[in-house]
Design a protein around this motif. Sequence first.
Motif, PDB file in Angstrom:
ATOM      1  N   ILE A  49      -8.431   2.319   2.573  1.00 22.28           N
ATOM      2  CA  ILE A  49      -7.207   2.735   1.794  1.00 22.28           C
ATOM      3  C   ILE A  49      -7.842   4.023   0.775  1.00 22.28           C
ATOM      4  O   ILE A  49      -6.900   4.841   0.543  1.00 22.28           O
ATOM      5  CB  ILE A  49      -6.518   1.594   1.072  1.00 22.28           C
ATOM      6  CG1 ILE A  49      -6.032   0.588   2.405  1.00 22.28           C
ATOM      7  CG2 ILE A  49      -5.481   1.986   0.092  1.00 22.28           C
ATOM      8  CD1 ILE A  49      -5.778  -0.607   1.687  1.00 22.28           C
TER       9      ILE A  49
ATOM     10  N   VAL B  44       0.749  -1.287   0.111  1.00 18.17           N
ATOM     11  CA  VAL B  44      -0.069   0.091   0.002  1.00 18.17           C
ATOM     12  C   VAL B  44       0.632   1.375   0.048  1.00 18.17           C
ATOM     13  O   VAL B  44       0.634   2.203  -0.810  1.00 18.17           O
ATOM     14  CB  VAL B  44      -0.968   0.015   1.229  1.00 18.17           C
ATOM     15  CG1 VAL B  44      -1.762   1.389   1.439  1.00 18.17           C
ATOM     16  CG2 VAL B  44      -1.892  -1.241   1.013  1.00 18.17           C
TER      17      VAL B  44
ATOM     18  N   GLN C 196      -2.595   5.559   2.070  1.00 13.29           N
ATOM     19  CA  GLN C 196      -1.636   4.758   2.854  1.00 13.29           C
ATOM     20  C   GLN C 196      -2.020   4.825   4.431  1.00 13.29           C
ATOM     21  O   GLN C 196      -1.766   3.494   5.163  1.00 13.29           O
ATOM     22  CB  GLN C 196      -0.208   4.846   2.658  1.00 13.29           C
ATOM     23  CG  GLN C 196       0.326   6.076   3.552  1.00 13.29           C
ATOM     24  CD  GLN C 196       2.169   6.101   3.296  1.00 13.29           C
ATOM     25  OE1 GLN C 196       2.433   5.756   2.244  1.00 13.29           O
ATOM     26  NE2 GLN C 196       2.612   6.782   3.936  1.00 13.29           N
TER      27      GLN C 196
END
Length: 571
Positions: free
Chosen positions: A224, A142, A229
């Motif tokens: 997300i 991510v 992040q």
Amino acid sequence: MKHINHLFSIIFLFVFLQAIDAAGQTYAKNGIVASSNKVASEIGIDILKKGGNAIDASVATAFALAVTHPAAGNIGGGGFMVFMDSSGTTTTIDFREKAPLKASPNMFLDIDGNLTKGKNLYGQESTGNHIGAKSIGVPGTVAGLYLAHQKYGTLPWAVLVQPSIDIAENGFPLTWSLSRAAAYFETNSPIPFLQDYFKKDTGELTPFGELWKQPELANTLSEIRDHGQDGFYKGVVAKEIVRFMKENGGIITMEDLSRYTAVERNPIKGTYKGYDIYSMAPPSSGGVVLIEMMNLMELADLDSIEFNSTAYVHLVAEVMRRAFADRAEYLGDTDFNVDSPLEMLTSKAFAKKRFEHIDMSKASVSDSTKFGQIYDGSSTTHFSVADAKGNAVSLTYTLEHSYGSGMGSSKLGFIFNNEMGDFNPKPGYTSTSGIVGTNPNLIQPEKRMLSSMTPTIVAKDGKPFLVIGTPGGRTIINTVFQTVLNVLAYDMQVDTAIEAMKIHHQWLPDSIEYEKGLLSPDTVKALERMNHTLVPTNSLGELMGIQIDAKNTIKIGASDSSSPDGAAIGY
């Protein structure tokens, strides 16, 4: 080659603007995405059609693979990206997993100093560094995708994440390969999360062809989407990760998650007869070993060595042997091992010294007291992207073993990696079977484990020419190396280069793996007479590649036929 060239002519004359699929290759005027899942490739193409660039399409494709390709597509693992823009400027994003702060060099040894053992996610005996929650490294995917988007993306972040949420919520038809995995895990896996992973609300397995829905993963992806992040490394998702770790013997903490950062690094660069080769620097060993091997092959008289011949296989194996020995001796996370001699290993002069000791009449001998093998499990996937604006991305990411640790929180819906197994597990101990104990890759807190992932872009005249990469765990570097060599030295088109015979030698164990049915029995016998040990295997890698024909402004995409759900899609 004749039928491929004929096909190219037909496409060029009659369907010049249209992407088509034939015999594993796709031709496109504008953009191509080649990945391990058709749905994910289609999502990437849709982003390109909306005006996104190659980075935007890569972010969307990566998140989509986290839904559709759970064996390797991930938000619970990490990887590497190589990006070349339309001006020929190249950079890389390192989002490799890290060791938690509580990690230590001997954390997988028992009181007698031996590696602990237990049952893995398949119910088979395995070493302790690959099983359980202690094997989980701090995930990086991510953070890496977010960094790439913030620096080089053009479309809004939410637009790139939303398609993966839609697939997770609404479902997609379960493929045959996934349905087989579901049946296996329900019966054989000792891990409850995997036993239930493919089940419907009714408690029954999702059958082949029916929609598989993942509402918990959709919720995680929504965090997300909404928070970038921080939606993964902070907040409700991070708290649930840490709760899971505490309850299952893991050592990842909130501090580990909040401290994780992806890093932009300079690529490793090499040349081969007028081509520029860009690949990943440590903590991936892929770029260094690839460039060293291409330098060695540049010294050979390939005009006199027929592809797939005994001389060819012997030479390639000896080149691999030397490069992987150097890998084990020198390479690790350069943030911790500042003395890694990268310039020496990738220099033409160093290759010349190594090449002088190749005997074309017999095999060398690998010495287990000095060097060791490569790392990475089989749960890796790769995709390649090229857009209409001249940008290109090569991205490889992984969970280590197929389906990683097999562990996950039922509230989050994704699988955690078991990447701690990529560190050298036993300091100072190297064996002929391939266990390595050299210092550069020993476990340290916040260190990134050495990888063999090799996302690569080859440039011609300052523009992207070949975008290539593969999964395959321990075989990744060699599979990419041979595909690049096939295109540059043997003038193969990318789809032909991908399907051509591959071998693998990694210094230790001292043997050549080769793809069954693609190497003649006579060649096998001839190599054995040269003191090589030959080991047949079904396939080596699942390459995803794009070749760019600048003269005709055509992009040729190819998905390896070994990838059951893979597809190269263009427009």
